[in-house]
Design a protein around this motif. Sequence first.
Motif, PDB file in Angstrom:
ATOM      1  N   LEU A 199       0.830  -1.206   0.000  1.00 57.59           N
ATOM      2  CA  LEU A 199       0.000   0.000   0.000  1.00 57.59           C
ATOM      3  C   LEU A 199       0.862   1.253   0.000  1.00 57.59           C
ATOM      4  CD1 LEU A 199      -2.795   1.293   0.185  1.00 57.59           C
ATOM      5  CD2 LEU A 199      -2.679   1.041   2.672  1.00 57.59           C
ATOM      6  N   GLU A 200       1.924   1.234   0.798  1.00 56.46           N
ATOM      7  CA  GLU A 200       2.822   2.387   0.845  1.00 56.46           C
ATOM      8  C   GLU A 200       3.503   2.600  -0.504  1.00 56.46           C
ATOM      9  OE1 GLU A 200       5.403   1.432   4.068  1.00 56.46           O
ATOM     10  OE2 GLU A 200       3.938   1.974   5.615  1.00 56.46           O
ATOM     11  N   GLU A 203       0.930   4.155  -2.809  1.00 55.54           N
ATOM     12  CA  GLU A 203       0.712   5.561  -2.465  1.00 55.54           C
ATOM     13  C   GLU A 203       1.847   6.423  -2.993  1.00 55.54           C
ATOM     14  OE1 GLU A 203       0.290   5.417   1.752  1.00 55.54           O
ATOM     15  OE2 GLU A 203      -1.899   5.196   1.674  1.00 55.54           O
ATOM     16  N   THR A 204       3.075   5.909  -2.887  1.00 56.99           N
ATOM     17  CA  THR A 204       4.233   6.650  -3.406  1.00 56.99           C
ATOM     18  C   THR A 204       4.127   6.841  -4.912  1.00 56.99           C
ATOM     19  OG1 THR A 204       5.645   5.772  -1.648  1.00 56.99           O
ATOM     20  CG2 THR A 204       6.740   6.644  -3.607  1.00 56.99           C
ATOM     21  N   LEU A 206       1.340   6.841  -6.715  1.00 59.02           N
ATOM     22  CA  LEU A 206       0.245   7.767  -7.006  1.00 59.02           C
ATOM     23  C   LEU A 206       0.652   9.213  -6.745  1.00 59.02           C
ATOM     24  CD1 LEU A 206      -2.793   5.771  -5.522  1.00 59.02           C
ATOM     25  CD2 LEU A 206      -2.333   6.255  -7.932  1.00 59.02           C
ATOM     26  N   LYS A 207       1.400   9.441  -5.675  1.00 56.97           N
ATOM     27  CA  LYS A 207       1.855  10.800  -5.371  1.00 56.97           C
ATOM     28  C   LYS A 207       2.799  11.300  -6.456  1.00 56.97           C
ATOM     29  CE  LYS A 207       1.408  10.535  -0.344  1.00 56.97           C
ATOM     30  NZ  LYS A 207       2.135  10.517   0.961  1.00 56.97           N
ATOM     31  N   GLU A 210       0.743  12.109  -9.490  1.00 60.20           N
ATOM     32  CA  GLU A 210       0.002  13.355  -9.275  1.00 60.20           C
ATOM     33  C   GLU A 210       0.923  14.558  -9.379  1.00 60.20           C
ATOM     34  OE1 GLU A 210      -3.276  15.724  -8.682  1.00 60.20           O
ATOM     35  OE2 GLU A 210      -3.185  13.553  -9.017  1.00 60.20           O
TER      36      GLU A 210
END
Length: 222
Positions: A199-200, A203-204, A206-207, A210
């Motif tokens: 998950l981490e 998230e990395t 996706l960031k 973005e």
Amino acid sequence: MSFISEQIKVIKEKDPAIKSSVEVLLYPSFWANINHFIAHGLYKRKMFFLARFVSQLSRFLTGIEIHPGATIGKGFFIDHGMGVVIGETCEIGDNVLLYQGVTLGGTGKDSGKRHPTIGNNVLVGSGAKVLGPIHVGDNVRIGSGSVVLKDVPDDVTVVGIPAKWKDKNTVEDHPSDNLDQLKVPDIVEEEIAQLQRRLEELETILKRQESDKQENNQQESA
């Protein structure tokens, strides 16, 4: 070495609390094994009623229920033993250790082989249930309270309900000599930790995507 001498030797090796050979006479495991030796001999001679009578008498005296049809190897030891149940078609290898509350049982009314086969040097922790005509390999440790419903390979530690293991989670050569019920992996915790790491990572990613998108928008607007 006679069967009785072997039982005395096994108990003295397995239980650090014993102080003298005469104490063996107070061990349920000793009498359960002696009585099963007699009952199994009667069972093989097709004297089924007498065999069951001996086994039920032993159950009353020791709290350990071993069907006279069960096959048990050398060096078998039951620590404490209250509530242990071993089914008719169960096969147990050499140097196996069971703790109290263990069930080596069946799962229904099927005829033929319906109880587990346990390999050599296996330790089965308190309250564990091994059910059905499955095979548990050599040098396996089954954690306390686990429920084993499928075949288990050699050299692993299994835990949980239903029991799980890791393919490369090897243990020492003879868990039944170590007597340790505590050194077991937390499979669920490890799986949650893996999911958390994944998950981490997501998230990395996706960031980063973005951030790249915002930079592209800024460049286009400039």
